[in-house]
Write a protein that holds these residues in place. Sequence first.
Motif, PDB file in Angstrom:
ATOM      1  N   ARG A  34       1.832  -0.734  11.586  1.00  9.21           N
ATOM      2  CA  ARG A  34       1.837  -1.538  10.360  1.00  9.21           C
ATOM      3  C   ARG A  34       0.461  -1.455   9.689  1.00  9.21           C
ATOM      4  O   ARG A  34      -0.568  -1.377  10.358  1.00  9.21           O
ATOM      5  CB  ARG A  34       2.165  -3.010  10.680  1.00  9.21           C
ATOM      6  CG  ARG A  34       3.560  -3.226  11.229  1.00  9.21           C
ATOM      7  CD  ARG A  34       4.606  -2.901  10.196  1.00  9.21           C
ATOM      8  NE  ARG A  34       4.417  -3.679   8.984  1.00  9.21           N
ATOM      9  CZ  ARG A  34       4.975  -3.383   7.811  1.00  9.21           C
ATOM     10  NH1 ARG A  34       5.706  -2.285   7.694  1.00  9.21           N
ATOM     11  NH2 ARG A  34       4.785  -4.153   6.758  1.00  9.21           N
ATOM     12  N   PRO A  35       0.407  -1.473   8.361  1.00 14.55           N
ATOM     13  CA  PRO A  35      -0.886  -1.363   7.673  1.00 14.55           C
ATOM     14  C   PRO A  35      -1.735  -2.612   7.840  1.00 14.55           C
ATOM     15  O   PRO A  35      -1.218  -3.735   7.854  1.00 14.55           O
ATOM     16  CB  PRO A  35      -0.493  -1.168   6.206  1.00 14.55           C
ATOM     17  CG  PRO A  35       0.865  -1.789   6.094  1.00 14.55           C
ATOM     18  CD  PRO A  35       1.539  -1.548   7.409  1.00 14.55           C
ATOM     19  N   ARG A  36      -3.029  -2.404   7.960  1.00 10.78           N
ATOM     20  CA  ARG A  36      -3.992  -3.490   7.897  1.00 10.78           C
ATOM     21  C   ARG A  36      -4.686  -3.423   6.539  1.00 10.78           C
ATOM     22  O   ARG A  36      -4.567  -2.430   5.815  1.00 10.78           O
ATOM     23  CB  ARG A  36      -5.014  -3.370   9.037  1.00 10.78           C
ATOM     24  CG  ARG A  36      -4.379  -3.290  10.418  1.00 10.78           C
ATOM     25  CD  ARG A  36      -5.407  -3.326  11.513  1.00 10.78           C
ATOM     26  NE  ARG A  36      -5.897  -4.691  11.749  1.00 10.78           N
ATOM     27  CZ  ARG A  36      -6.957  -4.985  12.497  1.00 10.78           C
ATOM     28  NH1 ARG A  36      -7.680  -4.008  13.029  1.00 10.78           N
ATOM     29  NH2 ARG A  36      -7.321  -6.238  12.677  1.00 10.78           N
ATOM     30  N   PHE A  37      -5.425  -4.455   6.191  1.00  9.06           N
ATOM     31  CA  PHE A  37      -5.978  -4.519   4.846  1.00  9.06           C
ATOM     32  C   PHE A  37      -6.876  -3.344   4.525  1.00  9.06           C
ATOM     33  O   PHE A  37      -6.862  -2.825   3.400  1.00  9.06           O
ATOM     34  CB  PHE A  37      -6.739  -5.835   4.639  1.00  9.06           C
ATOM     35  CG  PHE A  37      -7.285  -5.965   3.254  1.00  9.06           C
ATOM     36  CD1 PHE A  37      -6.452  -6.265   2.183  1.00  9.06           C
ATOM     37  CD2 PHE A  37      -8.629  -5.755   2.998  1.00  9.06           C
ATOM     38  CE1 PHE A  37      -6.944  -6.361   0.890  1.00  9.06           C
ATOM     39  CE2 PHE A  37      -9.133  -5.843   1.703  1.00  9.06           C
ATOM     40  CZ  PHE A  37      -8.291  -6.150   0.655  1.00  9.06           C
ATOM     41  N   ARG A  38      -7.649  -2.870   5.474  1.00 14.07           N
ATOM     42  CA  ARG A  38      -8.586  -1.775   5.199  1.00 14.07           C
ATOM     43  C   ARG A  38      -7.873  -0.468   4.877  1.00 14.07           C
ATOM     44  O   ARG A  38      -8.493   0.460   4.355  1.00 14.07           O
ATOM     45  CB  ARG A  38      -9.562  -1.610   6.356  1.00 14.07           C
ATOM     46  CG  ARG A  38     -10.591  -2.731   6.399  1.00 14.07           C
ATOM     47  CD  ARG A  38     -11.560  -2.617   7.544  1.00 14.07           C
ATOM     48  NE  ARG A  38     -12.452  -3.774   7.544  1.00 14.07           N
ATOM     49  CZ  ARG A  38     -13.727  -3.766   7.157  1.00 14.07           C
ATOM     50  NH1 ARG A  38     -14.271  -2.627   6.744  1.00 14.07           N
ATOM     51  NH2 ARG A  38     -14.451  -4.862   7.170  1.00 14.07           N
ATOM     52  N   SER A  39      -6.582  -0.378   5.155  1.00 18.73           N
ATOM     53  CA  SER A  39      -5.839   0.831   4.782  1.00 18.73           C
ATOM     54  C   SER A  39      -5.730   0.965   3.266  1.00 18.73           C
ATOM     55  O   SER A  39      -5.438   2.052   2.757  1.00 18.73           O
ATOM     56  CB  SER A  39      -4.435   0.798   5.395  1.00 18.73           C
ATOM     57  OG  SER A  39      -3.638  -0.221   4.812  1.00 18.73           O
ATOM     58  N   LEU A  40      -5.981  -0.121   2.532  1.00 18.04           N
ATOM     59  CA  LEU A  40      -5.929  -0.070   1.071  1.00 18.04           C
ATOM     60  C   LEU A  40      -7.198   0.529   0.474  1.00 18.04           C
ATOM     61  O   LEU A  40      -7.250   0.777  -0.732  1.00 18.04           O
ATOM     62  CB  LEU A  40      -5.702  -1.473   0.496  1.00 18.04           C
ATOM     63  CG  LEU A  40      -4.450  -2.224   0.961  1.00 18.04           C
ATOM     64  CD1 LEU A  40      -4.331  -3.565   0.236  1.00 18.04           C
ATOM     65  CD2 LEU A  40      -3.199  -1.395   0.742  1.00 18.04           C
ATOM     66  N   GLY A  41      -8.215   0.736   1.287  1.00 17.92           N
ATOM     67  CA  GLY A  41      -9.449   1.331   0.791  1.00 17.92           C
ATOM     68  C   GLY A  41     -10.317   0.381  -0.002  1.00 17.92           C
ATOM     69  O   GLY A  41     -11.198   0.824  -0.749  1.00 17.92           O
ATOM     70  N   VAL A  42     -10.096  -0.902   0.154  1.00 19.91           N
ATOM     71  CA  VAL A  42     -10.883  -1.909  -0.569  1.00 19.91           C
ATOM     72  C   VAL A  42     -12.045  -2.349   0.316  1.00 19.91           C
ATOM     73  O   VAL A  42     -11.828  -2.780   1.458  1.00 19.91           O
ATOM     74  CB  VAL A  42     -10.014  -3.117  -0.942  1.00 19.91           C
ATOM     75  CG1 VAL A  42     -10.839  -4.172  -1.663  1.00 19.91           C
ATOM     76  CG2 VAL A  42      -8.843  -2.672  -1.803  1.00 19.91           C
ATOM     77  N   PRO A  43     -13.278  -2.250  -0.157  1.00 18.21           N
ATOM     78  CA  PRO A  43     -14.422  -2.583   0.698  1.00 18.21           C
ATOM     79  C   PRO A  43     -14.522  -4.075   0.977  1.00 18.21           C
ATOM     80  O   PRO A  43     -14.248  -4.909   0.106  1.00 18.21           O
ATOM     81  CB  PRO A  43     -15.625  -2.093  -0.116  1.00 18.21           C
ATOM     82  CG  PRO A  43     -15.156  -2.110  -1.545  1.00 18.21           C
ATOM     83  CD  PRO A  43     -13.684  -1.785  -1.499  1.00 18.21           C
ATOM     84  N   LEU A  44     -14.900  -4.385   2.204  1.00 14.08           N
ATOM     85  CA  LEU A  44     -15.186  -5.755   2.613  1.00 14.08           C
ATOM     86  C   LEU A  44     -16.548  -5.769   3.294  1.00 14.08           C
ATOM     87  O   LEU A  44     -16.914  -4.809   3.983  1.00 14.08           O
ATOM     88  CB  LEU A  44     -14.117  -6.271   3.578  1.00 14.08           C
ATOM     89  CG  LEU A  44     -12.719  -6.509   3.013  1.00 14.08           C
ATOM     90  CD1 LEU A  44     -11.751  -6.855   4.137  1.00 14.08           C
ATOM     91  CD2 LEU A  44     -12.738  -7.605   1.956  1.00 14.08           C
ATOM     92  N   PRO A  45     -17.313  -6.840   3.151  1.00 15.27           N
ATOM     93  CA  PRO A  45     -18.665  -6.867   3.725  1.00 15.27           C
ATOM     94  C   PRO A  45     -18.663  -7.066   5.234  1.00 15.27           C
ATOM     95  O   PRO A  45     -17.736  -7.647   5.806  1.00 15.27           O
ATOM     96  CB  PRO A  45     -19.316  -8.058   3.014  1.00 15.27           C
ATOM     97  CG  PRO A  45     -18.170  -8.932   2.610  1.00 15.27           C
ATOM     98  CD  PRO A  45     -17.027  -8.026   2.330  1.00 15.27           C
ATOM     99  N   GLY A  46     -19.698  -6.575   5.871  1.00 13.66           N
ATOM    100  CA  GLY A  46     -19.864  -6.752   7.297  1.00 13.66           C
ATOM    101  C   GLY A  46     -19.309  -5.586   8.093  1.00 13.66           C
ATOM    102  O   GLY A  46     -18.498  -4.802   7.602  1.00 13.66           O
TER     103      GLY A  46
END
Length: 370
Positions: A12-24
Amino acid sequence: MTTSWHSTPAGRPRFRSLGVPLPGTPGPYNAITDVPGVTVGYTTLVEGASVRTGVTAILPRGRAGLGRACAAGWHSLNGNGEMTGTTWLSETGSLAPPVMITNTYAVGPVHRGVIDWIVRQEPAPPSEWLLPVVAETWDGWLSDIHGSHVRPEHAVAALESAAGGPVEEGCVGGGTGMNCYGFKGGSGTSSRVVAHGADSYTVGAFVQANFGSRRELTVAGVHVGPELADDNPMEAPDVVVPPGAGSIIVVIATDAPLLPGQCAALARRVPLGLARTGTSGSHFSGDIFLAFSTANEGALNSAFPKTDEAEYESLRFVPWGRMDPFYEAVVRAVEESVLNALTAAETTVGREGRRSPAIPLDRLRSLLPS
């Protein structure tokens, strides 16, 4: 980035699979299990048309460390919910049993199941008392919550299955029947690595996300809820449950050496991470958070005295003035845990034909920055 940052063990996809940067910087699995020793297990119950529920087990020191207390603290943003064992946790600043998460009416059988499981373990069962920690959120939109489908043996099965490594997310365990911001929600996790001088520690978060109204949803700083307002069965005219009802439980783990009061301070930062996803904290949402530290093993245990000789314990801890990076890690990991619960969840149909749609990932991605 590792593969486990992008997808769950089931693909199942996780949020980072969308290619949107998140800090940390997350740990290797971007999960609460990045904290050494922490394990997670599930029992998922999907039966017929009306059962969409389950049990989640989090073992702070894994099975091998059962009964070895951790420094711990907790916080309630809104008390329309339940987490057992918190009065003793407040008294002692310690957590020894597993942390269980289930549905609102299953707290009793899960509590019993934890006791049954612990007393069967080796070495000999505890001679004093057991005060299990069992938390809940309401899955009555999709599941026959009144039907007593969760039994003590389901808690035992979740405990038996607990393991380290990558963690499944979405419609699993206690999160099976949960909803989040008017979409299908459930179980989610994330972690952040924190540098402390030459040392490095991990802060991990686990959420059972069942909160928020669609109009509030904010993702990576973008208020996307109004753009995704269609296909929202939970806010149909004939639905009596108010938007935002349902609750969220959050468990924070770290291997950083902390005092019980510092663990409580981590728990108090959880709402800041939730707020980044848009919620204002509904009156009908029980929002309860627990944080523990796996450092200082051997301290903070509570047992009947075995001798008249004086006994002492010592705790090593991060100075209060150096806590800010750990607070930031909590906020970031909590935010991403909620986003992972949303992106990994699948459209679910439950009792009386009620439907909870998965968040439309293509539309969501089009609203977010690269």
